[in-house]
Write a protein that holds these residues in place. Structure first.
Motif, PDB file in Angstrom:
ATOM      1  N   ALA A 127       0.827  -1.253  -0.082  1.00 33.37           N
ATOM      2  CA  ALA A 127      -0.043  -0.110   0.091  1.00 33.37           C
ATOM      3  C   ALA A 127       0.905   1.472   0.087  1.00 33.37           C
ATOM      4  N   GLN A 128       1.904   1.171   0.821  1.00 28.54           N
ATOM      5  CA  GLN A 128       2.672   2.453   0.819  1.00 28.54           C
ATOM      6  C   GLN A 128       3.260   2.522  -0.580  1.00 28.54           C
ATOM      7  N   ASP A 129       3.780   1.568  -1.197  1.00 27.25           N
ATOM      8  CA  ASP A 129       4.355   1.682  -2.539  1.00 27.25           C
ATOM      9  C   ASP A 129       3.362   2.243  -3.489  1.00 27.25           C
ATOM     10  N   LEU A 130       2.339   1.566  -3.364  1.00 19.42           N
ATOM     11  CA  LEU A 130       1.333   1.965  -4.436  1.00 19.42           C
ATOM     12  C   LEU A 130       0.828   3.400  -4.269  1.00 19.42           C
ATOM     13  N   ASN A 131       0.974   4.142  -3.225  1.00 14.95           N
ATOM     14  CA  ASN A 131       0.637   5.355  -3.019  1.00 14.95           C
ATOM     15  C   ASN A 131       1.660   6.399  -3.544  1.00 14.95           C
ATOM     16  N   THR A 132       2.821   5.852  -4.116  1.00 12.47           N
ATOM     17  CA  THR A 132       3.905   6.540  -4.769  1.00 12.47           C
ATOM     18  C   THR A 132       3.625   6.563  -6.242  1.00 12.47           C
ATOM     19  N   ILE A 133       2.668   5.781  -6.636  1.00 11.09           N
ATOM     20  CA  ILE A 133       2.536   5.646  -8.267  1.00 11.09           C
ATOM     21  C   ILE A 133       1.319   6.545  -8.653  1.00 11.09           C
ATOM     22  N   SER A 134       1.624   7.254  -9.788  1.00 15.56           N
ATOM     23  CA  SER A 134       0.651   8.193 -10.380  1.00 15.56           C
ATOM     24  C   SER A 134      -0.490   7.316 -11.241  1.00 15.56           C
ATOM     25  N   ASN A 135      -1.570   8.100 -11.296  1.00 13.19           N
ATOM     26  CA  ASN A 135      -2.630   7.684 -11.962  1.00 13.19           C
ATOM     27  C   ASN A 135      -3.328   6.177 -11.465  1.00 13.19           C
ATOM     28  N   CYS A 136      -3.118   6.140 -10.352  1.00 13.02           N
ATOM     29  CA  CYS A 136      -3.694   4.853  -9.645  1.00 13.02           C
ATOM     30  C   CYS A 136      -3.959   5.203  -8.357  1.00 13.02           C
ATOM     31  N   GLU A 137      -4.715   4.431  -7.383  1.00 16.88           N
ATOM     32  CA  GLU A 137      -5.107   4.895  -5.924  1.00 16.88           C
ATOM     33  C   GLU A 137      -5.691   3.684  -5.305  1.00 16.88           C
ATOM     34  N   LEU A 138      -5.257   3.669  -3.952  1.00 20.06           N
ATOM     35  CA  LEU A 138      -5.875   2.549  -3.099  1.00 20.06           C
ATOM     36  C   LEU A 138      -7.300   2.934  -2.745  1.00 20.06           C
ATOM     37  N   TYR A 139      -8.181   2.490  -3.336  1.00 22.78           N
ATOM     38  CA  TYR A 139      -9.651   2.912  -3.254  1.00 22.78           C
ATOM     39  C   TYR A 139     -10.356   2.069  -2.199  1.00 22.78           C
ATOM     40  N   ALA A 140     -10.168   0.992  -2.031  1.00 23.86           N
ATOM     41  CA  ALA A 140     -10.611  -0.040  -0.926  1.00 23.86           C
ATOM     42  C   ALA A 140      -9.896  -1.215  -0.197  1.00 23.86           C
ATOM     43  N   VAL A 141     -10.246  -1.412   1.007  1.00 28.46           N
ATOM     44  CA  VAL A 141      -9.446  -2.511   1.707  1.00 28.46           C
ATOM     45  C   VAL A 141     -10.315  -3.503   2.412  1.00 28.46           C
ATOM     46  N   ALA A 142     -10.056  -4.627   2.673  1.00 25.68           N
ATOM     47  CA  ALA A 142     -11.048  -5.573   3.404  1.00 25.68           C
ATOM     48  C   ALA A 142     -10.143  -6.290   4.304  1.00 25.68           C
ATOM     49  N   SER A 143     -10.665  -6.603   5.664  1.00 22.45           N
ATOM     50  CA  SER A 143     -10.045  -7.472   6.494  1.00 22.45           C
ATOM     51  C   SER A 143     -11.190  -8.236   7.204  1.00 22.45           C
ATOM     52  N   ARG A 144     -11.142  -9.146   7.857  1.00 26.84           N
ATOM     53  CA  ARG A 144     -12.209  -9.912   8.577  1.00 26.84           C
ATOM     54  C   ARG A 144     -12.580  -9.094   9.794  1.00 26.84           C
ATOM     55  N   SER A 145     -11.671  -8.139   9.999  1.00 28.42           N
ATOM     56  CA  SER A 145     -11.807  -7.235  11.340  1.00 28.42           C
ATOM     57  C   SER A 145     -12.094  -6.042  10.789  1.00 28.42           C
ATOM     58  N   GLN A 146     -13.413  -5.424  11.001  1.00 29.64           N
ATOM     59  CA  GLN A 146     -13.718  -4.025  10.617  1.00 29.64           C
ATOM     60  C   GLN A 146     -12.725  -2.803  11.165  1.00 29.64           C
ATOM     61  N   MET A 147     -12.326  -3.009  12.465  1.00 27.51           N
ATOM     62  CA  MET A 147     -11.164  -2.185  13.321  1.00 27.51           C
ATOM     63  C   MET A 147     -10.033  -2.109  12.221  1.00 27.51           C
ATOM     64  N   LYS A 148      -9.576  -3.353  12.100  1.00 28.72           N
ATOM     65  CA  LYS A 148      -8.183  -3.473  11.261  1.00 28.72           C
ATOM     66  C   LYS A 148      -8.523  -2.991   9.643  1.00 28.72           C
ATOM     67  N   ALA A 149      -9.815  -3.130   9.230  1.00 30.05           N
ATOM     68  CA  ALA A 149      -9.832  -2.321   7.994  1.00 30.05           C
ATOM     69  C   ALA A 149      -9.858  -0.869   8.102  1.00 30.05           C
ATOM     70  N   ASP A 150     -10.557  -0.424   8.975  1.00 29.09           N
ATOM     71  CA  ASP A 150     -10.655   1.027   9.066  1.00 29.09           C
ATOM     72  C   ASP A 150      -9.155   1.685   9.273  1.00 29.09           C
ATOM     73  N   GLU A 151      -8.394   0.830  10.181  1.00 33.99           N
ATOM     74  CA  GLU A 151      -6.990   1.490  10.561  1.00 33.99           C
ATOM     75  C   GLU A 151      -6.151   1.536   9.543  1.00 33.99           C
ATOM     76  N   PHE A 152      -6.358   0.668   8.507  1.00 34.43           N
ATOM     77  CA  PHE A 152      -5.417   0.339   7.396  1.00 34.43           C
ATOM     78  C   PHE A 152      -5.849   1.556   6.517  1.00 34.43           C
ATOM     79  N   ALA A 153      -7.343   1.651   6.307  1.00 31.90           N
ATOM     80  CA  ALA A 153      -7.701   2.616   5.347  1.00 31.90           C
ATOM     81  C   ALA A 153      -7.274   4.007   5.715  1.00 31.90           C
ATOM     82  N   THR A 154      -7.349   4.451   6.948  1.00 26.14           N
ATOM     83  CA  THR A 154      -6.948   5.678   7.529  1.00 26.14           C
ATOM     84  C   THR A 154      -5.534   5.841   7.254  1.00 26.14           C
ATOM     85  N   LYS A 155      -4.602   4.847   7.374  1.00 27.12           N
ATOM     86  CA  LYS A 155      -3.491   5.149   7.189  1.00 27.12           C
ATOM     87  C   LYS A 155      -2.614   5.234   5.742  1.00 27.12           C
TER      88      LYS A 155
END
Length: 327
Positions: free
Chosen positions: A23-51
């Motif tokens: 995810a960190q490397d993805l965010n260095t690339i132009s013309n693409c974005e991290l749009y959605a993430v999924a975990s079995r834990s909503q808390m983990k997903a929320d934390e990751f999405a925020t980060k």
């Protein structure tokens, strides 16, 4: 006027350690974005999405696969779930970049490839080493025979961790153990350089739960070449690849599977080439995958289906020799 480059919206399924780096490397690339993430834990997903500034955070993998905005998904769940989660996305028409090993065995990999072909959807194994500049340059040196013909090869990957049956790394039911997790790298490098062996010798040690703790492998080739490979979760090893040739040696330096330097030894002269990067190195495979998607391709010309099938078939063959069976 140039065509507008398609903005690719990515999803990530499975939010462990490797997904953070991706995810960190993805965010260095132009013309693409991290749009959605999924975990079995909503808390983990929320934390990751925020980060990592993802717009959506799901507590269900299937919910992410239902999101019509997503163009591509990176599968980073444990090995045993790669097939299931890849098929989940492929059947929804979403391009899939699935972390190595592609799946647990050749049968599973073949099914994934068949579905991708039937659905005409891009699928690629995320074996990032294949795309790294130092590895590509090494293959070029060897192909050009600057050092002469190859005479032998040695590669290893080892580190020490306290055994923990609750950890994915050691859990046999998830495909844990040294072979599939890290042994895949020396084997992939060897197949890339020498091709498939004629005969395989292998020995392994095992944890109490049946997962392999260490594995030593020798590949024999019809021309007399040998490759000596090792993976272990019991000790730190150099984690280098040495390719010995007629006139010198090519060394892929420490942690050869990730961005590193290479050293050539020729006529008593040592030359080291650095390949500096500001990222972890996942950006190279992401950029390649993005371009395939924009070009409407359904298979990589670097990490081809044939290469992924060759790799998993070889891993299956090693497992047969050491009598390692998964549930």
């Amino acid at each position: 006027m140039a065509n507008k480059v398609k903005q690719i919206k990515w999803g990530i399924i499975g939010l462990g350690k490797i997904a953070h780096k991706f995810a960190q490397d993805l965010n260095t690339i132009s013309n693409c974005e991290l749009y959605a993430v999924a975990s079995r834990s909503q808390m983990k997903a929320d934390e990751f999405a925020t980060k990592f500034q993802a717009k959506k955070a799901y507590n269900s993998y299937s919910d992410l696969a239902e999101d019509p905005e997503i163009n591509a998904v990176y599968i980073a769940t444990p090995h045993a779930f790669h097939k299931e989660h890849s098929l989940l996305c492929l059947n929804k028409g979403i391009a899939v970049l699935c972390e190595k090993p592609f799946a647990m065995n050749l049968e599973e990999v073949s099914e994934m490839i068949s579905v991708a072909k039937a659905e005409k959807v891009l699928l690629m194994e995320a074996l990032w080493t294949a795309f790294l500049p130092h590895f590509q340059h090494s293959l070029k040196i060897l192909k050009e025979k600057t050092l002469g013909d190859i005479t032998s090869l040695e590669a290893d990957f080892g580190f020490s961790r306290p055994f923990d049956d609750n950890s994915r790394l050691f859990k046999k039911s998830l495909g844990g153990g040294s072979l599939l997790d890290i042994g895949i790298y020396p084997i992939f490098a060897t197949l890339s350089i020498l091709g498939s062996p004629h005969h395989i010798e292998a020995q392994a040690t095992f944890f109490e739960n049946g997962a392999d703790a260490s594995c030593t492998v020798t590949f024999h080739y019809k021309n007399g070449l040998t490759a000596h490979l090792k993976s272990t979760l019991l000790e730190e090893t150099p984690t280098e690849a040495h390719i010995h040739c007629e006139h010198g040696t090519l060394l892929l330096n420490k942690r050869f599977h990730e961005p590193t330097s290479i050293t050539t030894l020729l006529n008593s002269t040592t030359n080291t080439l650095d390949f500096p990067t500001q990222t972890f190195g996942y950006n190279y495979e992401i950029e390649h995958f993005n371009q395939l998607l924009r070009d409407g391709k359904t298979e990589s010309d670097i990490m081809t289906f044939k290469i992924s099938e060759q790799l998993i078939r070889t891993l299956d063959d090693v497992r047969k020799v050491i009598n390692l069976k998964y549930d």
